[in-house]
Scaffold this motif. Structure first.
Motif, PDB file in Angstrom:
ATOM      1  N   GLU A 226      80.157  34.972  35.240  1.00 31.52           N
ATOM      2  CA  GLU A 226      80.101  35.911  34.388  1.00 31.52           C
ATOM      3  C   GLU A 226      81.731  34.607  33.089  1.00 31.52           C
ATOM      4  O   GLU A 226      81.973  35.101  32.567  1.00 31.52           O
ATOM      5  N   LEU A 227      81.952  33.098  33.783  1.00 32.79           N
ATOM      6  CA  LEU A 227      82.822  32.695  32.907  1.00 32.79           C
ATOM      7  C   LEU A 227      82.114  32.223  32.135  1.00 32.79           C
ATOM      8  O   LEU A 227      82.496  31.862  31.031  1.00 32.79           O
ATOM      9  N   GLY A 228      81.604  31.382  32.684  1.00 30.25           N
ATOM     10  CA  GLY A 228      79.999  30.882  30.526  1.00 30.25           C
ATOM     11  C   GLY A 228      80.420  29.123  31.371  1.00 30.25           C
ATOM     12  O   GLY A 228      81.454  28.787  31.864  1.00 30.25           O
ATOM     13  N   PRO A 229      79.718  28.637  31.008  1.00 33.74           N
ATOM     14  CA  PRO A 229      79.950  27.269  30.704  1.00 33.74           C
ATOM     15  C   PRO A 229      81.542  27.106  30.883  1.00 33.74           C
ATOM     16  O   PRO A 229      82.290  25.900  31.576  1.00 33.74           O
ATOM     17  N   ASN A 230      82.099  26.617  29.140  1.00 33.74           N
ATOM     18  CA  ASN A 230      83.282  26.358  28.904  1.00 33.74           C
ATOM     19  C   ASN A 230      84.282  27.220  30.086  1.00 33.74           C
ATOM     20  O   ASN A 230      85.246  25.610  30.667  1.00 33.74           O
ATOM     21  N   LEU A 231      84.511  27.973  31.142  1.00 31.64           N
ATOM     22  CA  LEU A 231      85.536  28.379  31.633  1.00 31.64           C
ATOM     23  C   LEU A 231      85.311  28.404  32.437  1.00 31.64           C
ATOM     24  O   LEU A 231      86.063  28.167  32.880  1.00 31.64           O
ATOM     25  N   PHE A 232      84.040  27.835  32.911  1.00 34.47           N
ATOM     26  CA  PHE A 232      83.907  27.626  34.340  1.00 34.47           C
ATOM     27  C   PHE A 232      84.542  26.445  34.480  1.00 34.47           C
ATOM     28  O   PHE A 232      84.863  25.555  35.870  1.00 34.47           O
ATOM     29  N   HIS A 233      83.878  25.060  33.789  1.00 37.99           N
ATOM     30  CA  HIS A 233      84.031  23.854  33.589  1.00 37.99           C
ATOM     31  C   HIS A 233      85.778  23.399  33.951  1.00 37.99           C
ATOM     32  O   HIS A 233      86.011  22.484  34.543  1.00 37.99           O
TER      33      HIS A 233
END
Length: 369
Positions: free
Chosen positions: A224-231
């Protein structure tokens, strides 16, 4: 307080298939286990709970009960690993958050983190080895009770997934309060994630000392974070856990155990996860095996990824899906599993079909090569 290193007192291991697969060694057949393989779908679990009149966390916190439940699927199916009966929310519990899991209501916290000021309520100095010693005792007891039949998994929730529960109260909250924290309170978010990472490293190190032979980190809410928040808020802490655990194994002369990461719904980070320091990357059912194989490039073992709903299928259809999965993953550097946990209304007979089919058809593929 540190746990004794007692692995030499355990019965010799008879089936090391899953450990060999995790280390990238040749296997004569594909090993198989299931996430949530001990639990509500098994009639013996329901009978045990009814007979003993106990709550979920009473079972988790009573080593003899946790051991017995862990062994239930091992007695019923030809599985290649056991996983200790516990829950990812034991860490929020020892940080001072009351948590219960009840029928009809699900997860219930006595308070949630609304603002960074609420972090002051957490017991940041808690000794997780001491406070979660019941998990360590359950692991040690289960290693003995397994009599070396199969290896035993230990596990923990990942920092982001635990943070989400501590703020949202569940994995599917109506408002994205936890994600809002990340963008509204980034400094406090990193502070909380670091605290959780420290506790997870201590917790998993303790599990190795207690006898866990392989460890899995569950980041069930990662997607649910998506690429930016996950990284920014998930991947760095997952990598830190792997690095520090391997450092602890070396410095403390612990048994060297494989590390597995399961970050659900993170198609956007598959390549990064294969380079994150884990020996095994577990995949949800929406990932394409051949695509991930190409990205991994033989660097890690893959695990997964049958759709859990396929356990509702007719026997012939389920077997075809298993055959298709094996063809796509191949039979080496691979551990068969579901793409998430077993659903509570699954027929145990279909679990048997799945497990036996993995063994039968992977052996046939190996013999034909």
């Amino acid at each position: 307080m540190s746990a004794p290193i007692i692995s030499e007192t355990f019965p010799p291991l008879k089936n090391d298939l899953i450990l060999r697969a995790a280390w990238g060694q040749k296997t004569e057949r594909v090993p198989v286990w299931l996430m949530r393989q001990a639990g509500r779908y098994l009639p013996e679990y329901g009978e045990f709970k009814e007979k003993n009149k106990v709550s979920f966390f009473e079972m988790v916190k009573t080593p003899s009960m946790a051991c017995e439940i862990t062994l239930q699927p091992i007695k019923r199916f030809d599985l290649d690993a056991a996983i200790i009966f516990s829950d990812i929310l034991v860490i929020p519990q020892v940080l001072g958050m009351g948590v219960e899991i009840t029928e009809g209501k699900g997860v219930v916290f006595d308070f949630l983190l609304e603002t960074p000021d609420d972090m002051k309520k957490l017991y940041a100095d808690t000794d997780v080895y001491r406070e979660l010693n019941y998990v360590m005792e359950a692991i040690t007891l289960t290693r003995h009770q397994l009599q070396g039949k199969v290896p035993l998994f230990g596990f923990s929730g990942a920092p982001w997934t635990l943070m989400k529960y501590m703020i949202d109260g569940s994995a599917s909250a109506p408002l994205p309060k936890a994600r809002k924290w990340l963008v509204t309170y980034p400094e406090a978010s990193h502070q909380l994630l670091k605290l959780l990472t420290d506790k997870i490293v201590d917790y998993l190190s303790g599990q190795i000392k207690a006898g866990a032979q392989i460890l899995q980190v569950f980041d069930s809410c990662a997607g649910e974070l998506g690429p930016n928040l996950f990284h920014k808020f998930a991947l760095p802490y997952l990598k830190d856990i792997a690095y520090r655990l391997k450092e602890q194994m070396s410095l403390q002369k612990l048994e060297c155990v494989p590390l597995v990461v399961f970050a659900k719904d993170t198609h956007f980070a598959t390549e990064e996860l294969t380079n994150s320091g884990y020996d095994v990357v577990s995949l949800d059912w929406t990932q394409k095996p051949t695509h991930v194989r190409n990205l991994a490039g033989g660097k890690v073992t893959l695990q997964g990824n049958l759709d859990p709903c396929m356990l509702y299928a007719q026997k012939d259809e389920l077997i075809k899906e298993v055959q298709n999965m094996l063809k796509k993953f191949g039979t080496q550097r691979y551990i068969a599993n579901l793409g998430h946990g077993v659903h509570k209304d699954v027929d145990p007979e279909n679990v048997k079909v799945f497990v036996d089919a993995v063994h039968k058809y992977s052996e046939e593929i190996n013999e034909s090569m």
